[in-house]
Design a protein around this motif. Structure first.
Motif, short mmCIF file in Angstrom:
data_model
loop_
_atom_site.label_atom_id
_atom_site.label_comp_id
_atom_site.label_asym_id
_atom_site.label_seq_id
_atom_site.Cartn_x
_atom_site.Cartn_y
_atom_site.Cartn_z
N ASP A 69 13.40 66.28 19.74
CA ASP A 69 14.41 65.50 20.46
C ASP A 69 15.73 65.47 19.69
O ASP A 69 16.80 65.54 20.30
CB ASP A 69 13.92 64.07 20.70
CG ASP A 69 12.84 64.01 21.77
OD1 ASP A 69 12.77 64.93 22.61
OD2 ASP A 69 12.07 63.03 21.76
N GLN A 70 15.68 65.38 18.38
CA GLN A 70 16.91 65.38 17.59
C GLN A 70 17.63 66.72 17.71
O GLN A 70 18.86 66.76 17.81
CB GLN A 70 16.60 65.06 16.12
CG GLN A 70 16.23 63.62 15.88
CD GLN A 70 15.77 63.38 14.45
OE1 GLN A 70 15.00 64.15 13.89
NE2 GLN A 70 16.26 62.28 13.86
N VAL A 71 16.89 67.82 17.71
CA VAL A 71 17.51 69.14 17.88
C VAL A 71 18.17 69.23 19.25
O VAL A 71 19.30 69.71 19.38
CB VAL A 71 16.48 70.27 17.67
CG1 VAL A 71 17.10 71.64 17.97
CG2 VAL A 71 15.92 70.25 16.25
N LYS A 72 17.47 68.75 20.29
CA LYS A 72 18.05 68.76 21.64
C LYS A 72 19.29 67.89 21.71
O LYS A 72 20.27 68.25 22.38
CB LYS A 72 17.01 68.28 22.66
CG LYS A 72 15.92 69.29 22.94
CD LYS A 72 14.95 68.73 23.97
CE LYS A 72 13.82 69.67 24.26
NZ LYS A 72 12.87 69.12 25.23
N ASN A 73 19.28 66.76 21.01
CA ASN A 73 20.45 65.88 21.00
C ASN A 73 21.65 66.56 20.33
O ASN A 73 22.78 66.37 20.77
CB ASN A 73 20.13 64.55 20.31
CG ASN A 73 19.28 63.65 21.18
OD1 ASN A 73 19.22 63.82 22.39
ND2 ASN A 73 18.59 62.71 20.54
N ILE A 74 21.41 67.32 19.29
CA ILE A 74 22.50 68.07 18.64
C ILE A 74 23.09 69.07 19.63
O ILE A 74 24.31 69.20 19.77
CB ILE A 74 22.01 68.77 17.36
CG1 ILE A 74 21.70 67.74 16.28
CG2 ILE A 74 23.03 69.79 16.86
CD1 ILE A 74 21.00 68.31 15.05
N MET A 75 22.22 69.77 20.36
CA MET A 75 22.69 70.74 21.35
C MET A 75 23.51 70.04 22.44
O MET A 75 24.58 70.52 22.83
CB MET A 75 21.49 71.48 21.96
CG MET A 75 20.75 72.35 20.96
SD MET A 75 19.08 72.85 21.45
CE MET A 75 19.28 73.45 23.08
N LYS A 76 23.02 68.88 22.91
CA LYS A 76 23.73 68.14 23.95
C LYS A 76 25.08 67.64 23.43
O LYS A 76 26.08 67.69 24.15
CB LYS A 76 22.89 66.95 24.41
CG LYS A 76 21.69 67.33 25.23
CD LYS A 76 20.86 66.10 25.58
CE LYS A 76 19.58 66.48 26.28
NZ LYS A 76 18.72 65.30 26.53
N ASN A 79 27.51 70.57 23.26
CA ASN A 79 27.90 70.98 24.62
C ASN A 79 28.81 69.95 25.27
O ASN A 79 29.72 70.30 26.03
CB ASN A 79 26.67 71.26 25.47
CG ASN A 79 25.99 72.54 25.08
OD1 ASN A 79 26.63 73.48 24.63
ND2 ASN A 79 24.68 72.59 25.22
N ALA A 80 28.58 68.66 25.00
CA ALA A 80 29.45 67.61 25.55
C ALA A 80 30.86 67.74 24.98
O ALA A 80 31.84 67.53 25.69
CB ALA A 80 28.87 66.24 25.23
N MET A 81 30.96 68.09 23.71
CA MET A 81 32.28 68.30 23.09
C MET A 81 33.02 69.43 23.80
O MET A 81 34.22 69.34 24.04
CB MET A 81 32.15 68.62 21.60
CG MET A 81 31.82 67.43 20.74
SD MET A 81 33.14 66.21 20.70
CE MET A 81 34.42 67.13 19.89
N LEU A 82 32.30 70.48 24.14
CA LEU A 82 32.92 71.60 24.86
C LEU A 82 33.41 71.16 26.23
O LEU A 82 34.51 71.51 26.64
CB LEU A 82 31.91 72.74 25.03
CG LEU A 82 31.76 73.69 23.86
CD1 LEU A 82 30.59 74.63 24.10
CD2 LEU A 82 33.03 74.49 23.66
N PRO A 87 37.67 73.56 23.59
CA PRO A 87 36.98 74.41 22.61
C PRO A 87 36.40 73.60 21.45
O PRO A 87 37.03 72.69 20.94
CB PRO A 87 38.06 75.35 22.10
CG PRO A 87 39.16 75.27 23.09
CD PRO A 87 39.06 73.94 23.76
N PHE A 88 35.20 73.95 21.08
CA PHE A 88 34.52 73.35 19.93
C PHE A 88 34.89 74.18 18.72
O PHE A 88 34.62 75.37 18.69
CB PHE A 88 33.01 73.34 20.17
CG PHE A 88 32.23 72.68 19.07
CD1 PHE A 88 32.23 71.31 18.92
CD2 PHE A 88 31.48 73.45 18.20
CE1 PHE A 88 31.50 70.71 17.92
CE2 PHE A 88 30.75 72.85 17.20
CZ PHE A 88 30.76 71.48 17.06
N GLU A 89 35.53 73.59 17.74
CA GLU A 89 36.08 74.35 16.62
C GLU A 89 35.04 74.74 15.58
O GLU A 89 35.22 75.68 14.84
CB GLU A 89 37.20 73.54 15.96
CG GLU A 89 38.38 73.35 16.89
CD GLU A 89 39.47 72.50 16.27
OE1 GLU A 89 39.42 72.28 15.05
OE2 GLU A 89 40.36 72.08 17.01
N GLY A 90 33.95 74.02 15.49
CA GLY A 90 32.93 74.33 14.50
C GLY A 90 31.93 75.35 15.03
O GLY A 90 31.99 75.77 16.17
#
Length: 131
Positions: A69-76, A79-82, A87-90
């Protein structure tokens, strides 16, 4: 006549050597097969996964010492930043999505870890804090 007995003797010896060697080779192959059957399936799949460049979500979570769930939250969060800020700079968490299955590139994941730690990223739930 003596020459014929010599040839017959040599052929007999050669034949016996072939039979004996087939028994030895067969025993060794059988022993190797039995050893392979005794190896736990998890150990075989673990060895195969170490060599494979892609990891599953579960393997990635274990590699990062996080929950799935933590890995999925990082992905979300990334993607939310995008979606929200452009553009996501990192460097984003490197993954492929095939149907409903996520696969992660092990080498790129190591690069992502370095970038995220150098940038001191903070992930809170489904949000990327400080951005």
């Amino acid at each position: 006549m003596k020459n014929q007995y010599t040839i017959l003797g040599a052929a007999l010896i050669l034949g016996l050597c072939l039979v004996a060697s087939s028994f030895v080779i067969g025993d060794r192959l059988r022993a190797g097969y039995e050893l392979q059957q005794q190896t736990p399936t998890g150990a075989q799949s673990e060895a195969q996964s170490e060599d494979h460049p892609l990891m599953t979500l579960a393997e990635t979570a274990q590699f990062l010492r996080l929950s799935e769930d933590q890995v999925k939250n990082i992905m979300k969060a990334e993607n939310a930043m995008l979606r929200n800020d452009g553009p996501f700079e990192g460097a984003k968490l490197p993954y492929l999505r095939i149907d409903n299955k996520f696969l992660f590139n092990k080498q790129q994941l190591t690069v992502w870890i370095l970038a995220a730690s150098q940038e001191h990223r903070v992930y809170l739930g489904e949000k990327l804090a400080g951005k």
